[in-house]
Design an enzyme around this catalytic site. Sequence first.
Site, PDB file in Angstrom:
ATOM      1  N   CYS A  96      42.060  45.654  43.201  1.00 43.85           N
ATOM      2  CA  CYS A  96      40.638  46.027  43.245  1.00 43.85           C
ATOM      3  C   CYS A  96      40.158  46.318  44.666  1.00 43.85           C
ATOM      4  O   CYS A  96      39.139  46.975  44.857  1.00 43.85           O
ATOM      5  CB  CYS A  96      39.788  44.912  42.658  1.00 43.85           C
ATOM      6  SG  CYS A  96      40.334  44.420  41.036  1.00 43.85           S
ATOM      7  N   ASN A 111      34.963  47.064  34.776  1.00 47.45           N
ATOM      8  CA  ASN A 111      35.659  46.860  36.052  1.00 47.45           C
ATOM      9  C   ASN A 111      36.823  47.842  36.098  1.00 47.45           C
ATOM     10  O   ASN A 111      37.762  47.727  35.312  1.00 47.45           O
ATOM     11  CB  ASN A 111      36.139  45.395  36.086  1.00 47.45           C
ATOM     12  CG  ASN A 111      36.970  45.049  37.294  1.00 47.45           C
ATOM     13  OD1 ASN A 111      37.588  45.905  37.911  1.00 47.45           O
ATOM     14  ND2 ASN A 111      37.015  43.772  37.617  1.00 47.45           N
ATOM     15  N   HIS A 147      32.820  46.303  44.861  1.00 44.66           N
ATOM     16  CA  HIS A 147      33.718  46.448  43.712  1.00 44.66           C
ATOM     17  C   HIS A 147      33.016  45.842  42.500  1.00 44.66           C
ATOM     18  O   HIS A 147      32.499  44.726  42.560  1.00 44.66           O
ATOM     19  CB  HIS A 147      35.042  45.735  43.995  1.00 44.66           C
ATOM     20  CG  HIS A 147      35.831  45.500  42.746  1.00 44.66           C
ATOM     21  ND1 HIS A 147      36.107  46.518  41.858  1.00 44.66           N
ATOM     22  CD2 HIS A 147      36.387  44.373  42.222  1.00 44.66           C
ATOM     23  CE1 HIS A 147      36.797  46.024  40.849  1.00 44.66           C
ATOM     24  NE2 HIS A 147      36.979  44.727  41.038  1.00 44.66           N
TER      25      HIS A 147
HETATM   26  O1  UT7 Z   1      38.372  42.684  39.551  1.00 39.46           O
HETATM   27  C1  UT7 Z   1      38.967  41.653  40.228  1.00 39.46           C
HETATM   28  C2  UT7 Z   1      39.660  40.686  39.380  1.00 39.46           C
HETATM   29  N1  UT7 Z   1      38.998  40.123  38.277  1.00 39.46           N
HETATM   30  C3  UT7 Z   1      37.787  39.487  38.296  1.00 39.46           C
HETATM   31  O2  UT7 Z   1      37.034  39.516  39.227  1.00 39.46           O
HETATM   32  C4  UT7 Z   1      37.457  38.686  37.052  1.00 39.46           C
HETATM   33  C5  UT7 Z   1      36.756  37.410  37.387  1.00 39.46           C
HETATM   34  N2  UT7 Z   1      36.541  36.603  36.203  1.00 39.46           N
HETATM   35  C6  UT7 Z   1      35.623  36.869  35.248  1.00 39.46           C
HETATM   36  O3  UT7 Z   1      34.929  37.861  35.334  1.00 39.46           O
HETATM   37  C7  UT7 Z   1      35.441  35.874  34.152  1.00 39.46           C
HETATM   38  O4  UT7 Z   1      36.322  34.784  34.351  1.00 39.46           O
HETATM   39  C8  UT7 Z   1      35.664  36.456  32.710  1.00 39.46           C
HETATM   40  C9  UT7 Z   1      34.498  37.366  32.344  1.00 39.46           C
HETATM   41  C10 UT7 Z   1      36.957  37.216  32.636  1.00 39.46           C
HETATM   42  C11 UT7 Z   1      35.687  35.313  31.685  1.00 39.46           C
HETATM   43  O5  UT7 Z   1      34.488  34.557  31.745  1.00 39.46           O
HETATM   44  P1  UT7 Z   1      34.523  32.971  31.929  1.00 39.46           P
HETATM   45  O6  UT7 Z   1      33.146  32.513  31.883  1.00 39.46           O
HETATM   46  O7  UT7 Z   1      35.314  32.653  33.169  1.00 39.46           O
HETATM   47  O8  UT7 Z   1      35.299  32.514  30.634  1.00 39.46           O
HETATM   48  P2  UT7 Z   1      36.567  31.567  30.501  1.00 39.46           P
HETATM   49  O9  UT7 Z   1      37.817  32.367  30.680  1.00 39.46           O
HETATM   50  O10 UT7 Z   1      36.399  30.328  31.353  1.00 39.46           O
HETATM   51  O11 UT7 Z   1      36.458  31.129  28.993  1.00 39.46           O
HETATM   52  C12 UT7 Z   1      35.343  30.340  28.531  1.00 39.46           C
HETATM   53  C13 UT7 Z   1      35.402  30.269  27.015  1.00 39.46           C
HETATM   54  C14 UT7 Z   1      36.774  29.881  26.491  1.00 39.46           C
HETATM   55  O12 UT7 Z   1      36.582  29.101  25.328  1.00 39.46           O
HETATM   56  P3  UT7 Z   1      36.653  27.495  25.376  1.00 39.46           P
HETATM   57  O13 UT7 Z   1      38.022  27.183  25.876  1.00 39.46           O
HETATM   58  O14 UT7 Z   1      35.566  27.070  26.321  1.00 39.46           O
HETATM   59  O15 UT7 Z   1      36.416  27.107  23.965  1.00 39.46           O
HETATM   60  C15 UT7 Z   1      37.407  31.185  26.115  1.00 39.46           C
HETATM   61  O16 UT7 Z   1      38.368  31.044  25.088  1.00 39.46           O
HETATM   62  O17 UT7 Z   1      35.136  31.568  26.465  1.00 39.46           O
HETATM   63  C16 UT7 Z   1      36.203  31.965  25.617  1.00 39.46           C
HETATM   64  N3  UT7 Z   1      36.388  33.410  25.731  1.00 39.46           N
HETATM   65  C17 UT7 Z   1      35.713  34.292  24.983  1.00 39.46           C
HETATM   66  N4  UT7 Z   1      34.802  34.134  24.012  1.00 39.46           N
HETATM   67  C18 UT7 Z   1      34.295  35.241  23.441  1.00 39.46           C
HETATM   68  C19 UT7 Z   1      37.184  34.082  26.595  1.00 39.46           C
HETATM   69  N5  UT7 Z   1      37.050  35.408  26.414  1.00 39.46           N
HETATM   70  C20 UT7 Z   1      36.145  35.552  25.404  1.00 39.46           C
HETATM   71  C21 UT7 Z   1      35.594  36.678  24.786  1.00 39.46           C
HETATM   72  N6  UT7 Z   1      34.672  36.475  23.814  1.00 39.46           N
HETATM   73  N7  UT7 Z   1      35.944  37.937  25.102  1.00 39.46           N
END
Ligand code: UT7
Length: 332
Positions: A118, A289, A259
């Site tokens: 990125c 993204n 970004h």
């Molecule tokens: O571009 C450079 C590189 N990348 C980034 O900058 C990405 C940075 N990270 C993020 O943007 C975020 O971490 C995400 C948007 C990818 C994910 O959001 P989050 O708030 O960090 O979610 P998480 O991975 O901690 O998951 C929280 C919960 C989990 O459930 P439990 O374990 O709490 O029951 C996941 O299973 O949300 C669940 N989950 C979803 N639920 C509905 C994960 N993805 C989804 C989804 N829809 N698509």
Amino acid sequence: MSKPSYGVQMSGVGSAVPDARLTNQDLEKMFETSDEWIVTRTGIRERRIVDQPTEGTYTLSVEAAQRAVDDAGIDPSTIDLLINATVSAEMTCPSNGCRVAAAIGAVPAAAFDLVAACSGFVYSLNVADPLIRSGLYKRIMVIGCDCMSTLIDYEDRGVSILFGDAAGAVLLERDEDPKRGSLYQSMQADGSQWPCLYIPRRENEVCANPATDNIELGKLRMIGREVYKFAVPKLVEIIDAALKETGMTADQIDHFVCHQSNARIIESAIAKLELPADRVHMNIEYYGNSSAGSVGLCLDDLWRASKVKKGDVVLFIAVGGGLTWAVNMWRV
Ligand code: UT7
């Protein structure tokens, strides 16, 4: 005799996105998620996705670069160097940049791909500016392009909601005014954190993690929460350092071109540094993204709307896979 020190101007900008849209409603049909969850966590409503195999990193890069050439109104055979930032090139040999240079008529420009995920577009600006400033090169095309849809396992809801495909390009050229171009740059990496975001090709490169164990080889594995926790303070730190090092205040920056990783990451930097929100450009709602594509795409949005004027100061910032991060404060 003292060494020449030139300035650098942006003489043309271009971008390209595929026509096909992948909306949150489309994703709701593919796995358990909701428009509300995605918008709240990321700010994204839709992304653009290439139609494989006819579209991809090569075709989008050519389109964006051609638009930058047309915008600048130059003869492409006068380009000295083309830097193509990407992690999604269809071929590793030749570089995507070599084929793009040939397609736009930029032979015999030197050409290579730059892999900084990125951060690739900002890394490339940082590489290009001193090459022109020193007098070594007159015209450099910088392209950032990623087609992340080609690297995603669409059963992985953790990444499928986030990424889209795009390319952005800028033609840089020598200017007699040394005050134009980069006023400040910095770029760094911490490779020890690579398992947060990587694309393994072989089994022995896979880092065991229950969240990503089922993803096929050759597809992106991301521990989103870890990247998020890293990106928020890093973004704040590098913007703050750029302002302190140059003695500028946030009010003196005309445009913040970040970004587009996640709207929440950008919003937290706005809040922590009290940045003027109306100058922090965001288009993630419509494109998601797009990794190395996003900074150039944002720049082109502003450029086409005639919002970037000669003399404006633009702060380009990115954090991404590697992990890598980069910043460039640029006087247009
Ligand atoms: O571009 C450079 C590189 N990348 C980034 O900058 C990405 C940075 N990270 C993020 O943007 C975020 O971490 C995400 C948007 C990818 C994910 O959001 P989050 O708030 O960090 O979610 P998480 O991975 O901690 O998951 C929280 C919960 C989990 O459930 P439990 O374990 O709490 O029951 C996941 O299973 O949300 C669940 N989950 C979803 N639920 C509905 C994960 N993805 C989804 C989804 N829809 N698509």
